[in-house]
Write an enzyme that holds these catalytic residues in place. Structure first.
Site, PDB file in Angstrom:
ATOM      1  N   SER A  63       0.796  -1.223   0.000  1.00 48.74           N
ATOM      2  CA  SER A  63       0.000   0.000   0.000  1.00 48.74           C
ATOM      3  C   SER A  63       0.834   1.283   0.000  1.00 48.74           C
ATOM      4  CB  SER A  63      -0.883   0.002   1.245  1.00 48.74           C
ATOM      5  OG  SER A  63      -2.211   0.099   0.887  1.00 48.74           O
ATOM      6  N   LYS A  66       0.901   3.572  -2.993  1.00 46.57           N
ATOM      7  CA  LYS A  66      -0.168   4.526  -3.311  1.00 46.57           C
ATOM      8  C   LYS A  66       0.352   5.968  -3.286  1.00 46.57           C
ATOM      9  CE  LYS A  66      -3.683   1.250  -1.868  1.00 46.57           C
ATOM     10  NZ  LYS A  66      -4.227   0.500  -0.746  1.00 46.57           N
ATOM     11  N   TYR A 193      -2.187  -1.946 -10.546  1.00 45.06           N
ATOM     12  CA  TYR A 193      -2.251  -1.904  -9.081  1.00 45.06           C
ATOM     13  C   TYR A 193      -1.485  -3.072  -8.452  1.00 45.06           C
ATOM     14  CZ  TYR A 193      -3.906  -2.005  -4.337  1.00 45.06           C
ATOM     15  OH  TYR A 193      -3.927  -2.051  -2.965  1.00 45.06           O
ATOM     16  N   TYR A 245      -4.671   3.131   7.227  1.00 50.61           N
ATOM     17  CA  TYR A 245      -5.931   2.384   7.299  1.00 50.61           C
ATOM     18  C   TYR A 245      -6.873   3.090   8.279  1.00 50.61           C
ATOM     19  CZ  TYR A 245      -2.657  -0.876   5.208  1.00 50.61           C
ATOM     20  OH  TYR A 245      -1.694  -1.427   4.414  1.00 50.61           O
ATOM     21  N   VAL A 263       0.997  -3.608   3.956  1.00 48.00           N
ATOM     22  CA  VAL A 263       0.641  -4.842   4.639  1.00 48.00           C
ATOM     23  C   VAL A 263       1.845  -5.797   4.837  1.00 48.00           C
ATOM     24  CG1 VAL A 263      -0.108  -6.245   2.668  1.00 48.00           C
ATOM     25  CG2 VAL A 263      -1.462  -6.249   4.763  1.00 48.00           C
TER      26      VAL A 263
HETATM   27  N1  GLU Z   1      -2.148  -5.710  -2.216  1.00 43.71           N
HETATM   28  C1  GLU Z   1      -2.932  -5.422  -1.061  1.00 43.71           C
HETATM   29  C2  GLU Z   1      -4.383  -5.328  -1.418  1.00 43.71           C
HETATM   30  O1  GLU Z   1      -4.742  -4.626  -2.310  1.00 43.71           O
HETATM   31  C3  GLU Z   1      -2.411  -4.163  -0.433  1.00 43.71           C
HETATM   32  C4  GLU Z   1      -2.815  -4.117   0.942  1.00 43.71           C
HETATM   33  C5  GLU Z   1      -2.109  -3.061   1.733  1.00 43.71           C
HETATM   34  O2  GLU Z   1      -0.879  -2.988   1.803  1.00 43.71           O
HETATM   35  O3  GLU Z   1      -2.872  -2.321   2.336  1.00 43.71           O
HETATM   36  O4  GLU Z   1      -5.208  -5.973  -0.820  1.00 43.71           O
END
Ligand code: GLU
Length: 309
Positions: A63, A66, A193, A245, A263
């Site tokens: 994540s 992003k 993504y 999050y 994650v």
């Molecule tokens: N590849 C993970 C997903 O899209 C990323 C999760 C993350 O790092 O928040 O579920």
């Protein structure tokens, strides 16, 4: 307090916390991460690097990508008015208060994701990159290579596993397409993504790569304006309010810096006018953030008085 001493003390305080967390297990590449890994890197604007532990082992940035994708999308828009029109009309800037992959909120809000730091928002950004870049993934790789001064690659096995596990992201993408908020074929958007999540970077490289945000949008290594200072401010604001999050309030309270977690257990943080920071410890708390990582950043920012508040 001296930065080197502070990171050593913060690492010592944080390491034991890792035992209370749980390594992400939805794909083998994450499940197999060693829970005892711990790295903490602080890279000052003048290039001085302070490091402790496993700072040179690459892990999937997940994540955290992003932030780089949003930066590239802003660059591609080429100006604040275009950013307003092309990005902020399609993605919001409010914390979600829901898990990063919630479908319910997206349905309620007519396919406009709450912010670019949750998965739905990141899919819209990936869609934008496809429209604006010949090779979006290569351009994200170029951006992080420029910011770290090193070649960065992605792990194809992680990308393939992400693809296999992408049902929920696919559902969000379909929902947004139904609301006309995705332009390109969903498979193509998911591919960008999944690949951006699979970039492999070390804590040291990640700490280097967010320094431009701490420096009014200018990469201190090259002197290049990566983003205008105004857009850099917006990226940091979104990180502070939406980057961890459903625990962004807790992070603002205890760490007080714009942060983005992933994650695989990485958390990068921006200390304006001071440094880029990254901590890595794979076991996660219930919100999905690195448990020891949060403890380390809390301890470090207290010791160095780095909170923006
Ligand atoms: N590849 C993970 C997903 O899209 C990323 C999760 C993350 O790092 O928040 O579920």
């Amino acid at each position: 307090m001296d930065i080197t001493q502070a990171i050593r003390a913060a690492a010592e305080a944080a390491r034991p916390a890792a035992t209370g967390g749980k390594v992400a297990d939805y794909i083998p590449q994450l499940r197999e991460l060693d829970p005892h890994r711990f790295g903490l890197a602080v890279v000052e604007l003048d290039g001085t690097e302070h490091v402790e532990g496993d700072v040179d082992i690459p892990f999937a940035i997940q994540s955290m990508s992003k932030v780089f994708a949003l930066t590239l999308a802003m660059q591609q828009c080429g100006g604040e008015r275009a950013v307003r029109r092309e990005i902020w009309e399609r993605v919001g800037r409010e914390p979600s208060g829901d898990p990063f992959n919630s479908l319910v909120q997206l349905e309620h809000e007519c396919g406009i994701p709450r912010n670019p730091m949750i998965n739905a928002g990141a899919l819209v950004i990936a869609d934008l990159l496809i429209e604006n870049c010949d090779e979006p993934v290569a351009e994200i790789l170029n951006l992080v290579a420029e910011l770290t001064g090193e070649t960065i690659s992605l792990d194809p096995a992680t990308a393939a596993a992400e693809e296999q596990f992408s049902d929920r992201n696919r559902a969000m993408g379909s929902l947004m397409a139904a609301f006309d908020n995705l332009v390109n074929p969903l498979d193509q958007v998911l591919d960008v993504y999944n690949k951006q999540c699979s970039l492999m970077m070390s804590a040291r490289q990640l700490a280097r790569s967010v320094r431009f945000l701490a420096n009014d949008g200018i990469d201190p290594a090259s002197g290049r304006q990566v983003l205008s200072s105004s857009l850099a401010k917006r990226v940091m604001a979104v990180m502070l309010t939406c980057g961890t999050y459903d625990a962004a309030g807790e992070f603002a309270f205890s760490v007080g810096l714009p942060c983005k977690s992933g994650v695989a257990g990485g958390i990068m943080a921006v200390a304006p006018d001071h440094s880029g920071i990254c901590v890595w410890s794979p076991p996660l708390d219930a919100a999905g953030n690195s448990l020891a990582g949060r403890v380390a950043l809390h301890d470090l920012t207290d010791r160095l008085d780095l909170s923006i508040f």
